[in-house]
Design a protein around this motif. Structure first.
Motif, mmCIF file in Angstrom:
data_model
loop_
_atom_site.group_PDB
_atom_site.id
_atom_site.type_symbol
_atom_site.label_atom_id
_atom_site.label_comp_id
_atom_site.label_asym_id
_atom_site.label_seq_id
_atom_site.Cartn_x
_atom_site.Cartn_y
_atom_site.Cartn_z
ATOM 1 N N LYS A 31 0.757 -1.239 0.016
ATOM 2 C CA LYS A 31 0.064 -0.119 0.075
ATOM 3 C C LYS A 31 0.786 1.226 0.026
ATOM 4 C CE LYS A 31 -3.652 2.236 2.617
ATOM 5 N NZ LYS A 31 -4.816 2.194 3.401
ATOM 6 N N GLY A 32 0.600 2.192 -0.944
ATOM 7 C CA GLY A 32 1.386 3.508 -0.893
ATOM 8 C C GLY A 32 2.309 3.469 -1.855
ATOM 9 N N SER A 33 2.637 2.015 -2.519
ATOM 10 C CA SER A 33 3.945 2.218 -3.322
ATOM 11 C C SER A 33 3.719 3.093 -4.544
ATOM 12 C CB SER A 33 4.165 0.661 -3.954
ATOM 13 O OG SER A 33 5.020 0.707 -5.077
ATOM 14 N N PRO A 34 4.756 3.794 -4.811
ATOM 15 C CA PRO A 34 6.322 4.008 -4.334
ATOM 16 C C PRO A 34 6.030 4.888 -2.808
ATOM 17 C CG PRO A 34 6.329 5.305 -6.081
ATOM 18 C CD PRO A 34 4.844 4.730 -6.043
ATOM 19 N N LEU A 35 7.202 4.402 -2.112
ATOM 20 C CA LEU A 35 7.456 5.389 -0.828
ATOM 21 C C LEU A 35 8.635 5.469 -0.725
ATOM 22 C CD1 LEU A 35 5.380 3.197 1.807
ATOM 23 C CD2 LEU A 35 4.667 5.485 0.939
ATOM 24 N N ARG A 36 8.958 6.708 -0.295
ATOM 25 C CA ARG A 36 10.462 7.355 -0.177
ATOM 26 C C ARG A 36 10.912 6.987 1.235
ATOM 27 N NH1 ARG A 36 13.698 10.047 -3.198
ATOM 28 N NH2 ARG A 36 15.403 11.156 -1.903
ATOM 29 N N PHE A 37 12.340 6.338 1.212
ATOM 30 C CA PHE A 37 12.899 5.771 2.380
ATOM 31 C C PHE A 37 14.280 6.331 2.463
ATOM 32 C CE2 PHE A 37 9.506 2.431 2.151
ATOM 33 C CZ PHE A 37 9.235 2.275 3.271
ATOM 34 N N THR A 38 14.678 6.409 3.694
ATOM 35 C CA THR A 38 15.882 6.658 4.047
ATOM 36 C C THR A 38 16.402 5.633 4.921
ATOM 37 O OG1 THR A 38 15.540 9.039 4.536
ATOM 38 C CG2 THR A 38 17.323 8.350 5.536
ATOM 39 N N LEU A 39 17.680 4.921 4.431
ATOM 40 C CA LEU A 39 18.276 4.007 4.855
ATOM 41 C C LEU A 39 19.874 4.695 5.449
ATOM 42 C CD1 LEU A 39 16.311 2.609 2.857
ATOM 43 C CD2 LEU A 39 18.065 0.790 2.486
ATOM 44 N N ARG A 40 20.074 4.220 6.775
ATOM 45 C CA ARG A 40 21.271 4.672 7.214
ATOM 46 C C ARG A 40 22.117 3.475 7.725
ATOM 47 N NH1 ARG A 40 20.972 9.749 9.506
ATOM 48 N NH2 ARG A 40 19.092 10.669 9.214
ATOM 49 N N PHE A 41 23.284 3.289 6.824
ATOM 50 C CA PHE A 41 24.024 2.293 7.088
ATOM 51 C C PHE A 41 25.249 2.386 7.757
ATOM 52 C CE2 PHE A 41 22.210 1.718 2.668
ATOM 53 C CZ PHE A 41 21.750 0.373 2.806
ATOM 54 N N THR A 42 25.585 1.515 8.790
ATOM 55 C CA THR A 42 26.899 1.662 9.417
ATOM 56 C C THR A 42 27.758 0.347 8.665
ATOM 57 O OG1 THR A 42 25.826 2.458 11.335
ATOM 58 C CG2 THR A 42 27.972 1.486 11.578
ATOM 59 N N LEU A 43 28.981 0.586 8.435
ATOM 60 C CA LEU A 43 29.856 -0.073 7.665
ATOM 61 C C LEU A 43 30.917 -0.439 8.711
ATOM 62 C CD1 LEU A 43 30.357 1.746 4.183
ATOM 63 C CD2 LEU A 43 28.366 -0.285 4.850
ATOM 64 N N GLU A 44 31.359 -1.860 8.588
ATOM 65 C CA GLU A 44 32.298 -2.376 9.183
ATOM 66 C C GLU A 44 33.335 -3.303 8.196
ATOM 67 O OE1 GLU A 44 32.740 -3.829 13.520
ATOM 68 O OE2 GLU A 44 32.114 -5.521 12.270
ATOM 69 N N GLY A 45 34.467 -2.628 7.711
ATOM 70 C CA GLY A 45 35.126 -3.551 6.665
ATOM 71 C C GLY A 45 34.429 -3.464 5.524
ATOM 72 N N ASP A 46 34.328 -4.599 4.868
ATOM 73 C CA ASP A 46 33.622 -4.697 3.698
ATOM 74 C C ASP A 46 32.188 -5.213 3.885
ATOM 75 O OD1 ASP A 46 35.546 -4.029 2.088
ATOM 76 O OD2 ASP A 46 36.393 -5.967 1.880
ATOM 77 N N ALA A 47 31.492 -4.899 5.034
ATOM 78 C CA ALA A 47 30.290 -5.508 5.397
ATOM 79 C C ALA A 47 29.392 -4.466 5.732
ATOM 80 C CB ALA A 47 30.384 -6.616 6.172
ATOM 81 N N ILE A 48 27.840 -4.504 6.095
ATOM 82 C CA ILE A 48 27.228 -3.691 6.615
ATOM 83 C C ILE A 48 26.996 -4.300 7.990
ATOM 84 C CG2 ILE A 48 24.749 -2.894 6.669
ATOM 85 C CD1 ILE A 48 24.867 -3.411 3.809
ATOM 86 N N ARG A 49 27.502 -3.529 8.959
ATOM 87 C CA ARG A 49 27.125 -3.545 10.365
ATOM 88 C C ARG A 49 25.695 -3.274 11.195
ATOM 89 N NH1 ARG A 49 27.203 -6.167 14.641
ATOM 90 N NH2 ARG A 49 28.316 -5.426 16.555
ATOM 91 N N ALA A 50 25.337 -2.334 10.516
ATOM 92 C CA ALA A 50 23.885 -2.016 11.134
ATOM 93 C C ALA A 50 23.253 -1.138 9.926
ATOM 94 C CB ALA A 50 23.957 -1.145 12.184
#
Length: 109
Positions: free
Chosen positions: A85-104
């Motif tokens: 429902k509501g597609s498309p929606l605007r999202f904010t993604l906050r990534f915390t990286l650690e080395g070559d991976a997403i930590r959070a």
């Protein structure tokens, strides 16, 4: 896609465009944490369930169009299209990286 996304984020976004569960999961560290829609998911088993139930089931594909660095995180914004429902929606993604991976990852509207 934004040309200069960090490799783990670019891998996640690319796998998401194919709704590839294993590809999305591979971008995260084994004990990564995702906060989405009031829920908290930690570790690959929980992240797999979240990906299958929240992303693949609703065919939610994130299309980034803006990026910035803020407080040690990579903040990526864009539209998410899918069978919800509501597609498309605007999202904010906050990534915390650690080395070559997403930590959070924290996802918000």
């Amino acid at each position: 896609m934004i040309a200069d996304l960090a490799k783990p984020i670019a891998n996640y976004v690319e796998a998401n465009s194919r709704l590839d569960v294993d590809g999305m999961l591979h971008a995260f560290s084994p004990d990564a944490v995702v906060q989405d829609d009031g829920g908290r998911h930690q570790g690959h088993p929980e992240l797999r369930r979240w990906i299958e139930e929240s992303i693949v089931a609703s065919k939610a594909v994130f299309t980034p169009d803006a990026m910035r660095h803020e407080d040690g995180q990579v903040v990526v914004e864009g539209l998410t299209f899918g069978a919800f429902k509501g597609s498309p929606l605007r999202f904010t993604l906050r990534f915390t990286l650690e080395g070559d991976a997403i930590r959070a990852l924290e996802i918000s509207l």
